[in-house]
Design a protein around this motif. Sequence first.
Motif: not given
Length: 638
Positions: A86-88, A106-107, A123-126, A140-141
Amino acid sequence: MGRAGRAEVTADPRAAHAALTAARLPSDVTADGALIAFTVPTEGRMALHVMDAAGTGAARPLPGTDHVLPRWIPGTGRLVAVTADLARIEEIDPRTGAIAWSRPVDGAVEDVVPAPDGRLLVRAADPGSDRDGMHLGVRVPEAADPRVDVPGARLRRLFLARAGADGLSPVDLGTRTVWEADWRGGDTAVAVVSADPSPSGYYAPSLVAIDLRDGTTRTLLTTPWQLARPRLSPDGRGAVVVEGLSIVSGRILRVDLASGGVALGEALDDVTDLGWLDDRSLWFAGWAGTGVQGGVVGADGTVRARWTAPAALGGRDGQPSLAPCGPDRAATVWDGPDAPPEVVVGSLSKGRFTPRTAFNTGLRGLTDGLVREERAWTAPDGRVIEGLLLRPEGPGPFPLVVLVHGGPTWLWARAFAPGESNLMAVPLALAGAAVLLPNPRGSGGRGQDHARAVIGDFGGADLDDVLTGADTLILDGLADPDRQAIAGLSYGGYLTAHAITRTGRFRAAVVMSGVPDWVSFRTTSALGGGYDALYHAGADPATPSGREFLAARSPLTAAASVTTPTLILHGELDRITTLGEAERLYRALARAGTTTQLVTYPREGHELVEPEHCADARDRVLAWLTDHGVLPGPGGAA
């Protein structure tokens, strides 16, 4: 879900469970015209596959891909997807699998909505934010050491990007978090947002229109319920959104962006996903009893076509969905009682689908010798309750295992292998048990009134519904009253723990990721303050009356009276029902002299995902029920 590859299956419950956890389950079906893409676990990665909806050719795996959330850029034949970590975000050649463009985020990327011109709404989670229950209840890591929590600091954000170009541009919405969003490529988006960025904020949502040029918003709708699947109309003048309880399923609301007027589509309920076919019509999918529904609805709410089927459909977060791929055609993942999950293509308006993949044909004989039944019974207050029963062939009586689903606004559907509670329904039936899968009040699939009947009465009439279902099987001669067990995950784990404080009828119980104390839930769960405020009808643990009400419904309060041997299974990283709560229940039962055991799984969240952990939990459940006289031997953990 688990290892890839086709496993040989037998009637042995352990071998059957191993085959189910190793199944190659297609997911993320998406279409653009006659092109279809989806993901399948393959040799430890999520491989993208592409096929032509109009032909009969096999799906082509794209070499080297390890991706989720594939999305076609409309009308272009270009494909973007998100790497499995889920990073790229990457653009992928749909013929070769070659990466044409790649950008880090980032997230954790949670959705990508492409526009025809190649622009993407992301849409991305921090980093460090809580994933919700459908995402296994973990963070999320985040690389920070130490991690510092500050209220409102970690959000779900929107970004704009263009496939093939550098950079992502943030859309500044201040401190609001975005749960879902949609656009058509212009300057306007619609989104479900909340002021509280934690998963509890999902229970206090608003639908807003966003000016993507400067991030200014206009509130279109607020509601005491939950909102999902906002969809902006092709002409940009209106939008639709699903309103329901815990947003498992709900009714369609239509919103005029200019006037702000809201209209309810009364004719449909339990809709889980929808999308525009043109300015005048939408497709929809959803639950219907223990099965599914789909079809076409007009922009005015008029149902133009509707079909139902005794099956489940694959989609986002386990919800039924469809992917239109031509005039009156759609693709989806079909999961039926006699049909393991495969990608199918068929009529959008009639629901007649033809399988197009054969990833799991080796599973077809797994349930031979089992009887599947739909059951209905009458609760003490006269409400009709429905559920499913899996059992061996023959007249009975059989050992009875009651599996209670989570939610409470979730349901047992007519899938090939009901997936909750570590896929244990089929293995338990193969071990000789009659497995009751009840859908008590509070469940989805029966409309909003049925779902909302649990509000303010959690652990009350819904537990009566469950116990009455077991009584009915005993009266029918199918279940042995002296060999009963109860088990469940999440809210099902709560009802399991609550049941053994009310009755000693069960020889054994298994509590998976359960809730023992509603008073502390408010401050220990990532959902606390949202989920509980809704289902508990405002009962406030900060007040004496609220604490008394919640304590009376909390298994921990009455744990000293429990005599049922109880196995507790819990993920170490669970943020929905935390490990500390499981430890409290375990200690209370141990101090009461109850036979109990707590098993903690490292690296796991709200549900188990590591194959070795899934197998370990399976063996422990079978052994627990065998050792305590529910299942026939032989038994024991591996």
